[in-house]
Scaffold this active site. Structure first.
Site, PDB file in Angstrom:
ATOM      1  N   PHE A  24       6.665 -39.551 -19.368  1.00 34.01           N
ATOM      2  CA  PHE A  24       6.336 -40.278 -18.134  1.00 34.01           C
ATOM      3  C   PHE A  24       6.165 -41.761 -18.479  1.00 34.01           C
ATOM      4  O   PHE A  24       5.481 -42.105 -19.449  1.00 34.01           O
ATOM      5  CB  PHE A  24       5.050 -39.710 -17.527  1.00 34.01           C
ATOM      6  CG  PHE A  24       4.780 -40.255 -16.156  1.00 34.01           C
ATOM      7  CD1 PHE A  24       5.487 -39.803 -15.061  1.00 34.01           C
ATOM      8  CD2 PHE A  24       3.826 -41.246 -15.964  1.00 34.01           C
ATOM      9  CE1 PHE A  24       5.251 -40.312 -13.787  1.00 34.01           C
ATOM     10  CE2 PHE A  24       3.579 -41.765 -14.699  1.00 34.01           C
ATOM     11  CZ  PHE A  24       4.300 -41.302 -13.604  1.00 34.01           C
TER      12      PHE A  24
ATOM     13  N   ASP B  72      -0.735 -35.594 -23.551  1.00 33.67           N
ATOM     14  CA  ASP B  72      -0.954 -35.846 -22.125  1.00 33.67           C
ATOM     15  C   ASP B  72      -0.781 -34.500 -21.409  1.00 33.67           C
ATOM     16  O   ASP B  72       0.289 -33.878 -21.477  1.00 33.67           O
ATOM     17  CB  ASP B  72       0.068 -36.871 -21.620  1.00 33.67           C
ATOM     18  CG  ASP B  72      -0.142 -37.220 -20.144  1.00 33.67           C
ATOM     19  OD1 ASP B  72      -0.740 -36.413 -19.412  1.00 33.67           O
ATOM     20  OD2 ASP B  72       0.318 -38.304 -19.727  1.00 33.67           O
TER      21      ASP B  72
ATOM     22  N   TYR C 181      -5.636 -35.173 -10.080  1.00 33.62           N
ATOM     23  CA  TYR C 181      -5.127 -35.023  -8.698  1.00 33.62           C
ATOM     24  C   TYR C 181      -3.929 -34.095  -8.571  1.00 33.62           C
ATOM     25  O   TYR C 181      -3.408 -33.909  -7.496  1.00 33.62           O
ATOM     26  CB  TYR C 181      -4.784 -36.393  -8.093  1.00 33.62           C
ATOM     27  CG  TYR C 181      -3.913 -37.297  -8.942  1.00 33.62           C
ATOM     28  CD1 TYR C 181      -2.543 -37.085  -9.036  1.00 33.62           C
ATOM     29  CD2 TYR C 181      -4.461 -38.378  -9.629  1.00 33.62           C
ATOM     30  CE1 TYR C 181      -1.740 -37.916  -9.798  1.00 33.62           C
ATOM     31  CE2 TYR C 181      -3.669 -39.220 -10.402  1.00 33.62           C
ATOM     32  CZ  TYR C 181      -2.313 -38.984 -10.479  1.00 33.62           C
ATOM     33  OH  TYR C 181      -1.520 -39.807 -11.240  1.00 33.62           O
ATOM     34  N   LYS C 182      -3.470 -33.518  -9.692  1.00 32.45           N
ATOM     35  CA  LYS C 182      -2.305 -32.623  -9.611  1.00 32.45           C
ATOM     36  C   LYS C 182      -2.802 -31.185  -9.459  1.00 32.45           C
ATOM     37  O   LYS C 182      -3.295 -30.811  -8.403  1.00 32.45           O
ATOM     38  CB  LYS C 182      -1.416 -32.807 -10.829  1.00 32.45           C
ATOM     39  CG  LYS C 182      -0.845 -34.219 -10.967  1.00 32.45           C
ATOM     40  CD  LYS C 182       0.002 -34.327 -12.223  1.00 32.45           C
ATOM     41  CE  LYS C 182       0.456 -35.740 -12.506  1.00 32.45           C
ATOM     42  NZ  LYS C 182       1.394 -36.278 -11.529  1.00 32.45           N
TER      43      LYS C 182
ATOM     44  N   ARG D 239      12.633 -31.564  -7.310  1.00 30.42           N
ATOM     45  CA  ARG D 239      11.530 -31.044  -8.132  1.00 30.42           C
ATOM     46  C   ARG D 239      10.591 -30.205  -7.258  1.00 30.42           C
ATOM     47  O   ARG D 239      10.156 -30.662  -6.193  1.00 30.42           O
ATOM     48  CB  ARG D 239      10.791 -32.241  -8.711  1.00 30.42           C
ATOM     49  CG  ARG D 239       9.841 -31.944  -9.827  1.00 30.42           C
ATOM     50  CD  ARG D 239       9.335 -33.233 -10.450  1.00 30.42           C
ATOM     51  NE  ARG D 239       8.404 -33.939  -9.588  1.00 30.42           N
ATOM     52  CZ  ARG D 239       7.350 -34.619 -10.007  1.00 30.42           C
ATOM     53  NH1 ARG D 239       7.098 -34.699 -11.293  1.00 30.42           N
ATOM     54  NH2 ARG D 239       6.559 -35.245  -9.164  1.00 30.42           N
TER      55      ARG D 239
END
Ligand SMILES: Cc1ncc(COP(=O)(O)O)c(C=O)c1O
Length: 423
Positions: A129, A198, A223-224, A382
């Site tokens: 990312f 990560d 938040y995921k 996705r």
């Protein structure tokens, strides 16, 4: 051939199906984007309102003590530790993933610099990312290290003898491919390097064993899959053998051993508390607490192992249905079929119209997202699968809509081809 009836029967037999009631999901929505922003926990509005009106509104500044605001980062960290294979006292919920990565990478470079000063590489993947790469690039410039990016995990081994820190994201944000954390950490250690992970797409999505799998440092998103709300605080974990060795450079007063002594010099707090920086966002932490409650609610039903089994069943079903029902429409599976290498999302590539197809699906209530391709890979559709609130019938419906969008070529409509700022 799988049928809609089969999917309904699997939902009826699913021991985790009641967990969906912990969420507010808009009518008619199949939400396949929990890998980007988790669904709102049903308890969140009242809990956050109470933090505002009762705690802030009536207790005012006393709430730092009376409502337990002061140690909320540690309390949430102790609860989250259970989901990632860490011990209480090893993890805090705070700041963003990017900021926490800066802290742990700084600490890792400092330790590596003392133990093995001749090693000058930070190794990561080109497909990582971007924020991870940007943070690493910035730090490498500052500390005279070199960020070396590989195109495939097999290329890491040759670099390890010169590597100070191997910095990897456990589950790739675009492809959904998952690393073997134990094997990669062991390889790094065997060569004398440190392993920074990560867990943005792993925490709350796949079982983790930070202590057992040899990680040195880890960060991840709130938040995921942890459902903490937009911009929820992230988390940071440091192996106890490193936690005392160095004070991370964002040495703000919340990481001080005695913040309310107001001394002019910095004395780091013992352990993970030194990874805090400034005053914490209590309302956002309150949202994260509601999110953690939803994942921990699975514990009596088998916990992360049960969530993982359902996640794999959902992604297996999605892959099978896409291949059965959308064949001939130019979709290619990007995510590994091998369970050991798959996170909790499925990515499909298509050389034309990926963005517009996702927009057409969103207009039908099936919310996934799009990520641009690159030289190696066409554009990506996705789809994230959060087993807490998704069922097998949802998977059926999402593929049904995908098929209709493709067969009718509805995605060619102008409105689906205009790009928004956030994709
Ligand atoms: C692997 C990874 N790291 C970090 C982030 C985001 O970091 P931040 O919350 O600091 O924006 C994301 C966001 O999707 C991500 O996928």
């Amino acid at each position: 051939m799988t049928t809609l009836q089969d999917c309904r029967a699997r939902d009826a037999a699913d021991p985790l199906r009641t967990l969906r009631d912990l969420f507010t999901i808009p009518e008619g929505v199949v939400y396949l984007d929990g890998n980007s922003l988790g669904v709102m926990p049903a308890a969140a509005p009242a809990r956050i309102a109470a933090a505002v009106t009762e705690e802030w509104g009536t207790q005012l500044i006393r709430a730092w003590n009376s409502a337990g605001w002061f140690d909320l980062p540690q309390r949430l960290g102790d609860r989250l530790a259970r989901l990632v294979g860490a011990q209480p006292g090893e993890l805090v919920c705070t700041d963003s993933t990017s900021v926490n990565l800066f802290k742990v990478l700084s600490a890792a470079l400092k330790i590596a610099g003392e133990d093995a000063p001749q090693r000058r590489l930070v190794v990561s993947e080109r497909s990582n990312f971007p924020t991870d790469l940007y943070i690493a690039e910035g730090l490498c410039r500052e500390r005279s290290y070199r960020l070396q990016l590989v195109d495939a995990p097999e290329q890491v081994a040759a670099l390890l003898p010169q590597t100070a820190v191997l910095m990897l994201t456990h589950v790739n944000y675009r492809t959904g491919a998952m690393h073997d954390m134990a094997a990669m950490s062991a390889a790094a250690h065997a060569a004398g390097a440190l392993a920074v992970w990560d867990l943005a797409h792993s925490a709350g999505a796949v079982p983790l064993d930070l202590n057992g799998h040899g990680a040195d440092f880890a960060v991840g998103c709130g938040y995921k899959y942890l459902n903490g709300g937009p911009g929820a605080p992230a988390f940071v974990w440091v192996h106890p053998r490193h936690a005392q060795r160095f004070w991370q450079p964002l040495s703000g007063w919340w990481g001080h051993a005695a913040p309310f002594a107001f001394t002019p010099d910095y004395q780091p707090a013992p352990g993970i508390a030194r990874y805090l920086c400034g005053t914490q966002p209590i309302l956002s932490l309150t949202g994260l607490e509601c999110g953690l409650d939803t994942v921990l609610a699975a514990e009596p039903l088998g916990g992360m192992a049960a969530l993982r089994a359902k996640s794999l069943a959902l992604t297996d079903l999605f892959i099978a249905l896409v291949e059965e029902r959308c064949a001939g429409h130019g979709l290619a599976l990007v995510t590994p079929r091998d369970h050991a290498q798959r996170g909790s999302q499925v990515c499909l590539s298509r050389s034309e119209g990926a963005y517009a197809i996702v927009q057409a699906l969103i207009a039908r209530g099936v919310i996934g997202d799009y990520r641009a391709g690159d030289a190696q890979m066409p554009d990506i559709l996705r789809f994230g699968f959060t087993p807490l609130y998704l069922g097998f019938e949802d998977v059926w419906n999402s593929v049904d809509h995908l098929r209709e969008v493709l067969v009718s070529e509805e995605w060619r409509r102008l409105e689906f081809n205009q790009k928004n700022a956030v994709t």
